[in-house]
Design an enzyme around this catalytic site. Structure first.
Site, mmCIF file in Angstrom:
data_model
loop_
_atom_site.group_PDB
_atom_site.id
_atom_site.type_symbol
_atom_site.label_atom_id
_atom_site.label_comp_id
_atom_site.label_asym_id
_atom_site.label_seq_id
_atom_site.Cartn_x
_atom_site.Cartn_y
_atom_site.Cartn_z
ATOM 1 N N ARG A 253 52.564 -33.414 -20.279
ATOM 2 C CA ARG A 253 53.863 -34.057 -20.461
ATOM 3 C C ARG A 253 54.950 -32.998 -20.307
ATOM 4 N NH1 ARG A 253 54.566 -37.026 -25.965
ATOM 5 N NH2 ARG A 253 54.344 -34.905 -26.624
ATOM 6 N N LYS B 9 35.799 -28.025 -28.223
ATOM 7 C CA LYS B 9 35.705 -28.263 -29.652
ATOM 8 C C LYS B 9 37.120 -28.363 -30.242
ATOM 9 C CE LYS B 9 35.224 -24.647 -32.356
ATOM 10 N NZ LYS B 9 36.410 -23.798 -32.534
ATOM 11 N N ASP C 47 30.890 -24.771 -26.002
ATOM 12 C CA ASP C 47 30.782 -23.882 -27.156
ATOM 13 C C ASP C 47 30.831 -22.495 -26.522
ATOM 14 O OD1 ASP C 47 29.835 -22.046 -29.062
ATOM 15 O OD2 ASP C 47 28.933 -23.679 -30.189
ATOM 16 N N HIS C 48 32.002 -21.864 -26.550
ATOM 17 C CA HIS C 48 32.169 -20.685 -25.697
ATOM 18 C C HIS C 48 31.232 -19.535 -26.097
ATOM 19 C CE1 HIS C 48 34.920 -19.184 -28.792
ATOM 20 N NE2 HIS C 48 34.844 -17.989 -28.221
ATOM 21 N N LYS D 273 28.702 -16.359 -23.772
ATOM 22 C CA LYS D 273 28.728 -14.893 -23.942
ATOM 23 C C LYS D 273 27.392 -14.309 -23.504
ATOM 24 C CE LYS D 273 31.977 -15.000 -27.829
ATOM 25 N NZ LYS D 273 33.180 -14.230 -27.504
ATOM 26 N N GLU E 176 36.296 -11.855 -38.257
ATOM 27 C CA GLU E 176 37.502 -11.615 -37.456
ATOM 28 C C GLU E 176 38.505 -10.868 -38.313
ATOM 29 O OE1 GLU E 176 38.516 -14.979 -34.495
ATOM 30 O OE2 GLU E 176 37.911 -15.958 -36.336
ATOM 31 N N ASP F 295 35.338 -24.877 -38.239
ATOM 32 C CA ASP F 295 35.848 -24.219 -37.031
ATOM 33 C C ASP F 295 34.743 -23.451 -36.300
ATOM 34 O OD1 ASP F 295 37.777 -23.302 -35.168
ATOM 35 O OD2 ASP F 295 38.104 -21.460 -36.325
ATOM 36 N N HIS G 56 29.487 -22.433 -33.307
ATOM 37 C CA HIS G 56 29.016 -21.116 -32.850
ATOM 38 C C HIS G 56 27.848 -20.588 -33.688
ATOM 39 C CE1 HIS G 56 32.678 -21.532 -30.735
ATOM 40 N NE2 HIS G 56 33.480 -20.887 -31.546
ATOM 41 N N LYS H 107 38.233 -15.053 -41.559
ATOM 42 C CA LYS H 107 39.413 -14.468 -40.922
ATOM 43 C C LYS H 107 39.920 -13.352 -41.837
ATOM 44 C CE LYS H 107 40.416 -18.008 -37.845
ATOM 45 N NZ LYS H 107 40.111 -17.724 -36.444
HETATM 46 C C1 BG6 Z 1 37.142 -20.299 -31.745
HETATM 47 C C2 BG6 Z 1 37.747 -20.581 -33.092
HETATM 48 O O1 BG6 Z 1 36.150 -21.255 -31.447
HETATM 49 O O2 BG6 Z 1 36.554 -19.001 -31.736
HETATM 50 C C3 BG6 Z 1 38.745 -19.514 -33.469
HETATM 51 O O3 BG6 Z 1 38.392 -21.844 -33.067
HETATM 52 C C4 BG6 Z 1 38.147 -18.133 -33.334
HETATM 53 O O4 BG6 Z 1 39.230 -19.715 -34.783
HETATM 54 C C5 BG6 Z 1 37.502 -17.975 -31.959
HETATM 55 O O5 BG6 Z 1 39.172 -17.172 -33.492
HETATM 56 C C6 BG6 Z 1 36.789 -16.639 -31.832
HETATM 57 O O6 BG6 Z 1 36.300 -16.478 -30.550
HETATM 58 P P1 BG6 Z 1 35.870 -15.039 -30.020
HETATM 59 O O7 BG6 Z 1 35.277 -15.317 -28.677
HETATM 60 O O8 BG6 Z 1 37.113 -14.205 -29.991
HETATM 61 O O9 BG6 Z 1 34.869 -14.528 -30.995
#
Ligand code: BG6
Length: 513
Positions: free
Chosen positions: A68, A175, A204-205, A209, A243, A262, A267, A365
């Site tokens: 948008r 997600k 699911d990134h 990896k 993190e 989250d 993950h 975090k």
């Molecule tokens: C995401 C979360 O899926 O993964 C974030 O929503 C998090 O909160 C992030 O910071 C971390 O990803 P990576 O690849 O930096 O470990």
């Protein structure tokens, strides 16, 4: 390079049997919904460019942004350009950029607007003719879950969910996939009503990896680890995703969601599944999913969730020489919020391999530093034929898979200290990706976008996995909802003291990664 004829381009290098050859996508395009968002600018656009730069996209590859915004084509191109310049991992090459940019289109509109979806359809038809995309399009839903239903239904209504002839249409979903089991089931129902399950790719990134994929290589390509990968030798497993950053500008998304939803639901439970599953019959999506599902369905929660789970919230403190706000002071956060920014849970896997071995999962975090690792901690030797003083400094053997940063594997074991006395102390043996390979790893999103275009579903959780993961987490969230509030921990530390106490009760302690 000129655009190929519509639908006629067959990739000469693509032999699905031979995974050593470069895996290059065939004629295709990607439509991104929510293209103005952070994820799109920081990850998706740069990943598309990096793939093009590595020669892994077809010459007519096309990228359509939908959002948008009152943007002209030039505005969209400029946004992608800036995102690529800022975040791409490979060097900027004008000729690659020019060719890629010829395939950019922007469709302004809202998700409920029929006219915008008609325009999207016309755009895709035009690209098929002009760029030879062959009708093959993936729709990337980089949008909040509340928008999934309307977007997929609009795709169906406007005939976009099915391509012409034997072309494919795929849905890529980011997600969070729901916020509990019921909402995930509902989303799955809505998506499967439009796209067949094998054309739905849930991101699911972490699975993108390199080090996460290496868990499978480590376990199933070697002989020396498998015999000890079980309850006879393993004392417990610790999976940590720490993190050092806070929630940044994501208050709207994060508050009410929290650390467990989250990242543990997705993950960390995926890391657990890959670490604990049995060997799959083949490296085929169906075989992998079958094994992951078996292990996830064998997960059991402890009876007393009050003793074996901990949640926390980061508090105002000095971190790395910088004064940082506590979670409740962050902009956009309800000052009475009970959202967890730290979560630690204990699970068991009730099968022959793992019965009685605790799996401790923790994430947070604003912890001491950014690190993700899987630590398999082995039992102590049943008998030590040394004088007791000799082994005072000896810990437990450990195998640590460092997912990030400093990707690699460390093995810790006892060794004699040089000298005339018998003294045994822990030493480590290290494999570092950076030192052993010259090739750099692709970014997770590069790998995953390429896999979507290739239709390779190995690294994407299936709907049953997502639902099972919610089944594991739901009782914990329900318990937390009813009981107390998160414990506070100063930013820059390793979480609340309650988390240390949780392990101490089991006679164990967290690793300091
Ligand atoms: C995401 C979360 O899926 O993964 C974030 O929503 C998090 O909160 C992030 O910071 C971390 O990803 P990576 O690849 O930096 O470990």
């Amino acid at each position: 390079m000129s655009a190929p004829e519509t639908g006629s381009w067959v990739n000469p290098l693509r032999n699905p049997q031979d995974r050593r050859l470069p895996r290059i996508a065939g004629p295709s395009g990607l439509v991104i919904f929510g293209v103005t968002g952070d994820l799109s600018r920081k990850k998706l656009m740069p990943a598309v460019y990096d793939l093009a730069n590595r020669g892994l996209l077809p010459p007519g590859f096309s990228l359509v942004g939908f959002a948008r915004r009152d943007w002209e084509h030039e505005d969209f191109t400029q946004v992608v350009h800036d995102a690529v310049k800022e975040h791409a991992r490979t060097p900027f090459r004008e000729e690659v950029w020019q060719q890629l940019a010829e395939g950019f289109r922007f469709v302004p509109g809202t998700f409920d607007d029929d006219a915008s979806f008609q325009k999207l359809k016309a755009t895709i038809d035009e690209l098929d003719k002009a760029r030879g995309t062959g009708g093959n399009f993936a729709f990337y839903l980089s949008v909040p879950p509340s928008s999934f239903p309307v977007v997929v239904q609009q795709l169906k209504k406007h005939g976009l969910s099915e391509g012409p002839g034997d072309s494919w249409r795929r849905a890529v979903i980011e997600k969070p996939f729901g916020h509990d089991l019921a909402s995930a089931q509902e989303l799955n129902r809505i998506v499967h009503d439009v796209f067949p399950p094998n054309e739905v790719f849930r991101i699911d990134h972490y699975l993108g990896k390199e080090t996460v994929q290496n868990i499978l290589a480590l376990r199933f390509a070697n002989t020396m680890f498998e015999p000890i990968w079980n309850r006879s030798y393993v004392d417990h497993v610790q999976i940590t995703m720490a993190e050092d950053i806070g929630i940044g500008g994501r208050a709207g998304y994060y508050d009410g969601i929290g650390a467990a939803r989250d990242v543990i639901q997705n993950h960390l439970l995926q890391l657990l599944a890959l670490t604990a599953m049995e060997e799959p019959g083949s490296f085929h999506p169906k075989a992998l999913v079958t094994e992951k599902l078996k292990v996830l369905s064998a997960v059991e929660l402890p009876d007393d969730l009050g003793k074996h789970t901990v949640r926390g919230q980061y508090a105002h403190a000095w971190q790395g020489g910088e004064e940082v706000l506590g979670y409740l002071e962050e902009e956009g956060i309800d000052p009475h919020s009970k959202t967890d920014t730290y979560a630690a849970i204990k699970l068991e896997i009730t099968n022959r391999r793992w019965a009685g071995v605790p799996f401790y999962l923790r994430t947070g975090k604003r912890l001491g530093r950014r690190v993700t690792e899987i630590a398999v901690i082995f039992k102590r030797a049943p008998f030590l034929p040394f004088e007791s003083g000799a082994t005072e400094e000896l810990g437990q053997n450990a195998l640590v898979i460092r997912v990030q940063p400093d990707e690699g594997i460390t093995i810790r074991f006892g060794s004699k200290v040089p000298g005339t006395a018998m003294e045994i102390r822990d030493v480590t043996m290290d494999f570092a990706y950076g030192e052993s390979f010259t090739e750099s790893s692709p970014e997770a999103y590069e790998r995953l976008i390429l896999d979507v275009l290739l239709g390779d579903a190995n690294l994407f959780p299936r709907h049953q996995e997502v639902e099972l993961s919610w089944e594991i987490l739901d009782p914990i969230e329900a318990y937390w909802e009813k009981h107390g509030k998160p414990a506070q921990y100063p930013s820059g530390t390793w979480g609340p003291v309650e988390a240390d106490e949780m392990l101490a009760r089991d006679g164990r302690s967290w690793r300091r990664p």
